[in-house]
Enzyme design. Structure first.
Site, PDB file in Angstrom:
ATOM      1  N   HIS A 408     -32.545 -12.379 -10.369  1.00 19.38           N
ATOM      2  CA  HIS A 408     -31.996 -13.283  -9.354  1.00 19.38           C
ATOM      3  C   HIS A 408     -33.143 -14.115  -8.791  1.00 19.38           C
ATOM      4  O   HIS A 408     -34.298 -13.693  -8.790  1.00 19.38           O
ATOM      5  CB  HIS A 408     -31.357 -12.416  -8.254  1.00 19.38           C
ATOM      6  CG  HIS A 408     -30.607 -13.180  -7.207  1.00 19.38           C
ATOM      7  ND1 HIS A 408     -31.232 -13.856  -6.175  1.00 19.38           N
ATOM      8  CD2 HIS A 408     -29.271 -13.335  -7.006  1.00 19.38           C
ATOM      9  CE1 HIS A 408     -30.319 -14.390  -5.389  1.00 19.38           C
ATOM     10  NE2 HIS A 408     -29.120 -14.100  -5.872  1.00 19.38           N
ATOM     11  N   LYS A 511     -23.424  -5.804  -0.175  1.00 19.63           N
ATOM     12  CA  LYS A 511     -23.101  -5.520  -1.569  1.00 19.63           C
ATOM     13  C   LYS A 511     -22.496  -4.132  -1.736  1.00 19.63           C
ATOM     14  O   LYS A 511     -22.026  -3.788  -2.820  1.00 19.63           O
ATOM     15  CB  LYS A 511     -24.363  -5.601  -2.434  1.00 19.63           C
ATOM     16  CG  LYS A 511     -25.127  -6.896  -2.361  1.00 19.63           C
ATOM     17  CD  LYS A 511     -24.460  -8.029  -3.105  1.00 19.63           C
ATOM     18  CE  LYS A 511     -25.415  -9.229  -3.182  1.00 19.63           C
ATOM     19  NZ  LYS A 511     -24.792 -10.380  -3.857  1.00 19.63           N
ATOM     20  N   CYS A 649     -27.307 -18.048  -8.856  1.00 13.51           N
ATOM     21  CA  CYS A 649     -28.704 -17.886  -8.417  1.00 13.51           C
ATOM     22  C   CYS A 649     -29.510 -17.137  -9.475  1.00 13.51           C
ATOM     23  O   CYS A 649     -30.356 -16.287  -9.164  1.00 13.51           O
ATOM     24  CB  CYS A 649     -28.792 -17.163  -7.072  1.00 13.51           C
ATOM     25  SG  CYS A 649     -28.076 -18.087  -5.710  1.00 13.51           S
TER      26      CYS A 649
END
Length: 692
Positions: A408, A511, A649
């Site tokens: 990421h 998350k 991303c």
């Protein structure tokens, strides 16, 4: 399990062939007003509270309301399906002026009545035992075990009572003892197994329990608006489809006492085989009740464009269970204060809640101490903390930092910035065409110049699970430290930082079903103590003068200013929730769901899955020939399906596959096979041009 539940599970439920068809009128019965009052009292106490149906004394008919009156009229099977009169017959039946008779429900449970029964479309034994276990005789105004005993040892002329259901002729008597077999056989007997248990008599013949021959009232008498919110599933009972299936075959299907319970949302699943309807888990482990999980997440009841929400954007953020929402709310209602250094009550409550959350995180990660847990805003801030603190202190010109193509942007940008600042070199381990790290090439990058390795445990763009333990050990052998990015792995796989032996581990609360704006940096104790603060301010100091500053020990030295206290507490609640469900149970269920979804998507011609590593989780990135990813995302949204489209991303890894974006459905443990089916059928419609 109660004795009555046991009886119901082991007895043969069949209509009685000896049920009396006529009854003797008893002139001592109470009048209509008294029956109405008593009926109200009886059915107000039933599991389906009469008050929820809008019942009042004046509205109750002279005949007692049926227990079936609480069934959702829109989803209930027809009354005629059970060989009972329908609405029209009941209206006709009640339009006549009638005196109370002996087949009314008894107004008292101590009348010594032995139960008679109606003819039913099928036996109760065809119901799942788990459905019957919660049903007790008293729920329906029937005698319980103690009352049956009293009935069977008393010589009471039944006709002398306003008894009710199936009372025998007034001249009959209940036998004083079960040894009087002739009299026992003349009655509608209780269950054999239960009687033998109570009286030790082996001579009792096969008994039967049945029910009234008519319903006292029609469902049509109730306001449909009041009934509409009720459904059988609300009370753990089978719905319309399940009842139709149960009664599809005439006759009784006896329960097998040795058989395991089944669930209406799960089918038997053989290893490697999937049912597009609702596959279950293998019998090798406990069933995963996804419907129970879903009830914990209030947002899953949301509707989007008139359709139920299907949340397939879990790699971006996860939804929150009610326990997390309630915990954050409770903090602001009862504990809100800044932490530490105050003598008042709310500061103590707030501090306790905050530090308890730290303890929960430490246990969840299997850290050796809660002092190894630093709260940050999320994964991005935690990585930047290490780069700005340890990195600025230890990385010099000529040193090397190794990452992978899977990262990421948050695990690329801080290290590239550090290299640009110090003159260090950024090395990147390649991946194969399936998205797996090429360990041989990774090994070649590890040298005496390597000071840091930082990589993801699960790719957010492909779902690849990296061989984290092996890669960490390889890095340690050349003297490098390792930061493991757990943002995408923490909600799917067990995180044991001591077993992994990583030097730092980072993840974000949102998350893993927690609030946004809160995350965690785990660091080995000696490392954290050696790292300087990266921000200055309040809460992270022991003493300040104009000449000298003394910093707090870790973790406080890295938590400058007022932190996100409430959401740290909410994160603790989220980790407790996940721990209660069991991370291994979650991983097992999600893996089976992922395999099912990948197989289903592969069946669509022109669809290409991006990222097909043998070890992967959660993520289902794909492209569809002839259709833009953005248009697919918009079309899916029209039917309530939320997916992410774009570069996620993670531009370098998508460019490795010659792409700038993908459609990315991503799974969590509250997703279902039915939702996957909807996704697949909708993509088929998009492919066929049904969405413009």
């Amino acid at each position: 399990m109660s004795k009555w539940a046991s009886i119901m599970n082991t007895s043969n439920f069949e209509p009685s062939s000896t049920a009396p068809q006529s009854f003797t009128q008893d002139t001592s019965l109470p009048d209509i007003e008294q029956l109405t009052k008593l009926a109200n009292e009886l059915f107000t106490a039933l599991p389906c509270d009469g008050s929820r149906l809008g019942l009042v004394a004046s509205a109750v008919p002279s005949e007692v309301i049926s227990p079936l009156a609480g069934v959702n009229k829109s989803s209930a099977p027809g009354v005629q399906d059970f060989s009972l009169p329908g609405d029209a017959e009941l209206k006709s039946f009640f339009s006549q002026q009638r005196q109370p008779s002996l087949n009314q429900v008894p107004h008292s449970l101590d009348t010594g009545v032995v139960l008679n029964s109606p003819t039913t479309a099928s036996s109760l034994s065809s119901f799942d035992k788990s459905v019957l276990e919660g049903i007790l005789p008293n729920n329906f105004g029937l005698p319980d075990e103690a009352q049956l005993q009293q009935m069977l040892v008393s010589r009471v002329p039944l006709g002398s009572h306003p008894s009710g259901i199936g009372a025998v002729d007034a001249t009959s008597e209940v036998p004083a003892s079960l040894t009087d077999i002739d009299k026992v056989n003349s009655l509608q007997k209780p269950f054999e197994a239960e009687l033998q248990k109570l009286f030790g008599n082996e001579r009792v013949n096969q008994p039967h329990l049945t029910f009234p021959t008519s319903l006292p009232n029609s469902l049509s008498d109730f306001d449909p608006a009041l009934i509409a919110g009720l459904s059988p599933e609300t009370y753990g009972l089978p719905g319309e489809a399940e009842i139709k299936k149960l009664f599809a075959t005439p006759g009784s299907v006896p329960l097998n006492p040795e058989s395991k319970p089944t669930y209406y949302f799960l089918d038997e699943l053989k290893t490697g085989e999937f049912n597009s309807e609702a596959p279950s888990l293998s019998s090798a482990h406990p069933a995963f009740d996804v419907q129970a999980i879903r009830r914990d997440f209030p947002i899953l009841k949301e509707r989007v464009n008139g359709h139920p929400l299907v949340w397939f954007d879990n790699a971006a953020t996860t939804q929150k269970p009610q326990s997390v929402i309630d915990r954050v709310s409770y903090f602001y209602e009862h504990e809100n204060s800044n932490i530490h250094r105050a003598a008042h009550e709310l500061a103590a409550r707030s501090t306790d809640a905050y530090e308890k959350a730290r303890d929960i995180v430490a246990r969840f990660l299997n850290a050796s101490s809660s002092s190894e847990v630093v709260f940050a805003r999320g994964t991005t801030e935690a990585i930047n903390l290490v780069a700005k603190s340890w990195g600025h202190q230890n990385i010099k010109e000529g040193d090397e930092i190794v990452i992978t193509w899977l990262e990421h942007h948050a695990n690329i940008v801080p290290w590239k910035q550090l290299c640009d600042l110090t003159g260090a070199v950024l090395r990147v381990a390649p991946v194969d065409d399936h998205g797996q790290v090429l360990l041989g090439e990774y090994q070649k990058l590890l040298t005496s110049k390597t000071k840091l390795v930082s990589f993801t445990q699960v790719s957010n763009a492909l779902g690849t699970v990296t061989p984290a333990k092996e890669m960490i050990d390889m890095a340690h052998r050349v003297g490098a430290l390792v930061l493991l990015d757990g943002a995408q792995s923490v909600s799917h796989l067990r995180a044991d930082v001591q077993a992994l032996d990583c030097d730092w581990f980072v993840f974000s609360g949102h998350k893993i079903f927690g609030p946004t704006g809160i995350g965690v940096l785990y660091g080995k104790a000696d490392l954290l103590e050696s790292m300087p603060p990266w921000q200055g301010g309040g809460n992270m100091i022991e003493d300040v003068t104009f000449e000298k500053i003394v910093y707090q020990p870790a973790p406080a030295r890295f938590e400058a200013g007022t932190g996100n206290i409430a959401d740290a507490v909410g994160l603790g609640a989220a980790l407790e929730y996940v721990s209660k469900v069991g991370i291994d149970n979650i991983a097992r269920y999600e893996h089976e769901l992922l395999l099912y979804a990948m197989d289903a998507l592969r069946s669509i011609s022109g669809l290409h899955l991006i990222g097909t590593a043998a070890e992967k989780t959660s993520v289902l990135s794909f492209i569809l020939d002839g259709h833009s990813n953005q248009d697919i995302g918009v079309a899916l949204n029209r039917v309530g399906i939320a997916v992410r489209t774009g570069h996620h991303c993670a531009q370098p890894i998508l460019r490795r596959f010659g792409l700038e974006s993908t459609v990315r459905p991503s799974l969590a443990f509250y997703n279902t096979h039915q939702e996957v089916d909807l996704l697949v059928s909708t993509v088929r419609r998009i492919k066929s041009g049904q969405f413009v």
